[in-house]
Design an enzyme around this catalytic site. Sequence first.
Site, PDB file in Angstrom:
ATOM      1  N   CYS C 170      14.447  -1.504   3.867  1.00 21.16           N
ATOM      2  CA  CYS C 170      13.298  -1.755   3.001  1.00 21.16           C
ATOM      3  C   CYS C 170      13.406  -3.038   2.193  1.00 21.16           C
ATOM      4  O   CYS C 170      12.459  -3.400   1.497  1.00 21.16           O
ATOM      5  CB  CYS C 170      13.089  -0.576   2.049  1.00 21.16           C
ATOM      6  SG  CYS C 170      12.944   0.988   2.920  1.00 21.16           S
ATOM      7  N   HIS C 310       9.955  -2.220  -7.020  1.00 21.77           N
ATOM      8  CA  HIS C 310      10.079  -1.558  -5.716  1.00 21.77           C
ATOM      9  C   HIS C 310       9.155  -0.330  -5.726  1.00 21.77           C
ATOM     10  O   HIS C 310       8.407  -0.107  -4.787  1.00 21.77           O
ATOM     11  CB  HIS C 310      11.522  -1.176  -5.457  1.00 21.77           C
ATOM     12  CG  HIS C 310      11.787  -0.705  -4.059  1.00 21.77           C
ATOM     13  ND1 HIS C 310      11.466  -1.452  -2.952  1.00 21.77           N
ATOM     14  CD2 HIS C 310      12.339   0.446  -3.589  1.00 21.77           C
ATOM     15  CE1 HIS C 310      11.816  -0.790  -1.863  1.00 21.77           C
ATOM     16  NE2 HIS C 310      12.339   0.372  -2.204  1.00 21.77           N
ATOM     17  N   GLU C 321      15.513   2.089 -10.520  1.00 20.61           N
ATOM     18  CA  GLU C 321      15.154   0.691 -10.764  1.00 20.61           C
ATOM     19  C   GLU C 321      14.785   0.448 -12.216  1.00 20.61           C
ATOM     20  O   GLU C 321      14.994  -0.667 -12.718  1.00 20.61           O
ATOM     21  CB  GLU C 321      14.092   0.204  -9.797  1.00 20.61           C
ATOM     22  CG  GLU C 321      12.682   0.544 -10.112  1.00 20.61           C
ATOM     23  CD  GLU C 321      11.741  -0.236  -9.220  1.00 20.61           C
ATOM     24  OE1 GLU C 321      11.806  -1.484  -9.218  1.00 20.61           O
ATOM     25  OE2 GLU C 321      10.915   0.406  -8.536  1.00 20.61           O
ATOM     26  N   LYS C 342       2.847  -0.813  -4.283  1.00 22.29           N
ATOM     27  CA  LYS C 342       2.939   0.222  -3.238  1.00 22.29           C
ATOM     28  C   LYS C 342       2.006   1.390  -3.586  1.00 22.29           C
ATOM     29  O   LYS C 342       1.566   2.111  -2.682  1.00 22.29           O
ATOM     30  CB  LYS C 342       4.373   0.752  -3.104  1.00 22.29           C
ATOM     31  CG  LYS C 342       5.351  -0.273  -2.526  1.00 22.29           C
ATOM     32  CD  LYS C 342       6.712   0.351  -2.310  1.00 22.29           C
ATOM     33  CE  LYS C 342       7.724  -0.625  -1.723  1.00 22.29           C
ATOM     34  NZ  LYS C 342       8.114  -1.691  -2.643  1.00 22.29           N
ATOM     35  N   HIS C 347       4.108   2.012   1.450  1.00 23.24           N
ATOM     36  CA  HIS C 347       5.426   1.418   1.627  1.00 23.24           C
ATOM     37  C   HIS C 347       5.580   1.012   3.085  1.00 23.24           C
ATOM     38  O   HIS C 347       5.804   1.858   3.955  1.00 23.24           O
ATOM     39  CB  HIS C 347       6.502   2.427   1.233  1.00 23.24           C
ATOM     40  CG  HIS C 347       7.903   1.876   1.252  1.00 23.24           C
ATOM     41  ND1 HIS C 347       8.194   0.551   1.494  1.00 23.24           N
ATOM     42  CD2 HIS C 347       9.103   2.480   1.056  1.00 23.24           C
ATOM     43  CE1 HIS C 347       9.495   0.370   1.432  1.00 23.24           C
ATOM     44  NE2 HIS C 347      10.079   1.529   1.175  1.00 23.24           N
ATOM     45  N   PHE C 406      17.361   1.718   2.386  1.00 26.03           N
ATOM     46  CA  PHE C 406      18.308   2.628   3.020  1.00 26.03           C
ATOM     47  C   PHE C 406      19.441   1.808   3.615  1.00 26.03           C
ATOM     48  O   PHE C 406      19.216   0.779   4.240  1.00 26.03           O
ATOM     49  CB  PHE C 406      17.624   3.418   4.145  1.00 26.03           C
ATOM     50  CG  PHE C 406      16.793   4.567   3.665  1.00 26.03           C
ATOM     51  CD1 PHE C 406      16.179   5.415   4.580  1.00 26.03           C
ATOM     52  CD2 PHE C 406      16.611   4.826   2.317  1.00 26.03           C
ATOM     53  CE1 PHE C 406      15.412   6.494   4.153  1.00 26.03           C
ATOM     54  CE2 PHE C 406      15.845   5.887   1.872  1.00 26.03           C
ATOM     55  CZ  PHE C 406      15.236   6.723   2.807  1.00 26.03           C
TER      56      PHE C 406
END
Lengths: 404, 85, 422
Positions: C170, C310, C321, C342, C347, C406
Amino acid sequence: MSAAVVTGIGVAVPNGMGKDDFWAAALRGESAIRTVQRFDVSSYPSKLAGEIAGFEPTDHLNGRLIPQTDRMTQVALAASDWALADAGVEPDTYDTTEMGVATSGASGGLEYGQRELDNLWGAGPDHVSVYMSFAWFYAVNSGQISIRHGMRGPAGVLVSDQAGGLDAVAQARRNIRKGTRLFLTGGVDSSFCPYGWVSRMSAGDVSTSEDPATAYLPFDERARGHVPGEGGAILVVEDADTARARGARPYGEIAGYGASCDAAAKHGGAPGLRRAIETALADAGAAPGDIGVVFADGSGSRADDRIEAEAIAGVFGPGAVPVTVPKTMTGRMNSGGAPADLAYALMSLREGVIPPTINVRTLAPGYEIDLVIGEPRPWQPGAALVLARGKGGFNSAMVLRAIA
Amino acid sequence: MRQITLRELQDVIRECAGEDESAQSLVDAANEPFDQLGYDSLALLETQARVRRDYGVDFSEADLSDIATPQEFLDFVNNLLMAAA
Amino acid sequence: MSGRRVVITGLGVVAPGGVGTKAFWQMITAGRTATRMITAFDTTGFRSRIAAEVDFDAEQLGLSHREIRRLDRAAQFALVATREAVTDSGLDAGRIDPTRTGVSIGCAVGCTCRLESEYLVLSDTSKEWVLDHNYADPHLYDYYMPGSLANEVAWEVNAQGPATMISAGCTSGLDSLGHAADLIREGAVDLMLAGGTDAPISPITVACFDAIKATSPRNDDAATALRPFDRTRNGFVLGEGSAMLVLEELESARARDAKIYAEITGFASRSNAYHMTGLKADGVELGAAVTSALDESQLPPDAIDYVNAHGTATKQNDRHETAAVKRSLGDHAYRIPMSSIKSMIGHSLGAVGSIEIAACALAIDQGVVPPTANLREPDPELDLDYVPLEAREAQLDHVLSVGSGFGGFQSAMVLARPGSAA
């Protein structure tokens, strides 16, 4: 600006697991090419490959890692262990934030993926494993390696077909110049499953020969494609100063790098391999005469062999530098091929011997290269050039220099 | 009425999340937290999915987050099996 | 700053809710969302049945029949975005030096759409493990080796310099721009087509996020399903799309009088080396990435005017975050807006980092901070200014964008308004 040196080699290829086996097999010219064992190839026109035999994941990895890793990740993790052991890095030499990972991927964990596609479409969505969310995709080796070794510095993944391995090592060097002290870098690939096999064949250049001695003959007049392989290498690359301070014995310096892309395929114009070579030489501050050996990409397909032979002859002069393709023993290993070639080159620098190209007998007409055929050849180590090309037009070149 | 045993749960977890020979077995450490036994959230999610498929009982992530030990997992599943009978 | 500098001179965006930069910007500044029920395939039996899809009419967008046949959806997005970016930049294709032009394209899942659809044919819907090669599509190799995405962009613009796909999950979209900036700074190239693309809305990808319960199962309210920083958040909504940017060396851009949206002044990557999917609540490594990016920009934390988050709306991410931003920006984190787009575009994995940088470039250029949609019940644990629901006018001199992926990847990038760099 810091120099980047290779201090550890962890290599896993079909004819040798671990640096010592790998090098001994290379000098013996031992072929690992034979009929694929891992799945039934009998219905396919191409049947030969270089496979890693006898790799038992539980010999190398905790059982907990097995359900969540494709074979190529399992081999990569073992290779990363071997690389660090070979480098002799003591724990706590570096802070975790001073160590990073950059790997190349190409086809990902496709065997794992094919199984999960099977689960999904054969049984239903709730039969897909939780680990599929990362086990298949290209980033997985960098992630798993960084976790295994507690490396909290920069992490990256570069995908450029068979050329990406050099791009990943260049990325390691780039980050070392910015201050990271140590990188695990390289690539390991497999995808030896029906989906990987059918995908490889669809490009039209996997050999259909059933004779291991003649299936993969780069630069030969009989060239008719290549044989796939699995495996690769993970290297430890360090800042030269801190490596020296801890008493490391580097194999060589990553002295130069260049990369180009053949958009010429569509737009016309010259292929870019020669330019990548010249960029790498300039980056290394090396003249063509400084290079004592070229580890060629060795596509095995006529058109690409010709381009490569012409580029090498063009830069160095006809027959002016020894050229070799040890991947004739292992097959072409996707993102693992170029890192393995770096391992061959680094061992050549250390041992003063060039491993041979096997099975090739007669160069195709007009190829003015001095191919090291049959027997290993001694040389005076100075600098080696490694070339890697990917389908679609990727060209990467890397100069490795012996440590004075 | 179906009830599962700790040994059966151990087999399922091992298939889903692998086996660490050096770790304690679930049967011997039924009241140890899963993370001490080396089983993370993914391992439990995978086990939950297998249990759902094999035994027909389902439970939510919220329920799963309350389960800390093998014994708690076993009891939860067996309660659901009993209720379904 | 000394040395070579990197600026953004062209944008191309293919995003859910509207193809093209203008439609994208209009949507996100209006606070509208593009999350809806999945139409791409029958979602019976799936846990999360919603996504942010791009209504993509390939022919109408100028792709040829051959391109449509040959290219995976992710590649089609990238081509359309590349064409828009090049046009937007005003570059004269005949005047660029191909050997000084490269490509860096982020993508997490490669050509999954085509790999999955081809699999169904080759396996006869999973009846056969040993696939029937006679049914293989002639372009199957390109889907199997997704570096082909970089080739397609290179062929499109005649880039003959370095080309690669960056695939760090990501964070791919941020990392590929960081990589492109590095190549320009080190002098390997003067021009990069850089960005990201991903088309993951395919059964296998939806199923694997279902398995780890990372995606929102809010199927009865798709439009508000992705709720970053909200008390009721329950996961992300899968998206798709592409953003391609023209990155140029500053002096070259000035020499041709290019419009400059923003300068990339800093980028850093770190690993949490902790877990392939899990995040620790303390956000240490993401915080370290931010600090390193600020150092590269030669900026103190309080120079930042906006954080593009994010913001995936998983319980763990938003907490992680927020902690990372507080760690790295200190009390200043409380004084500036931080929003997640997002919430509106979903996403899109390897694409979204680039789409977010495009949004940051536009935010700087237009002086508008896009909102976090769907944020109606703030999580009391998360107490920063997340710009709920409505866009805000603001002069932005320096913008920070962060991402986590990830595999433990943590990335941060800093942009500056033209004329503002340290």
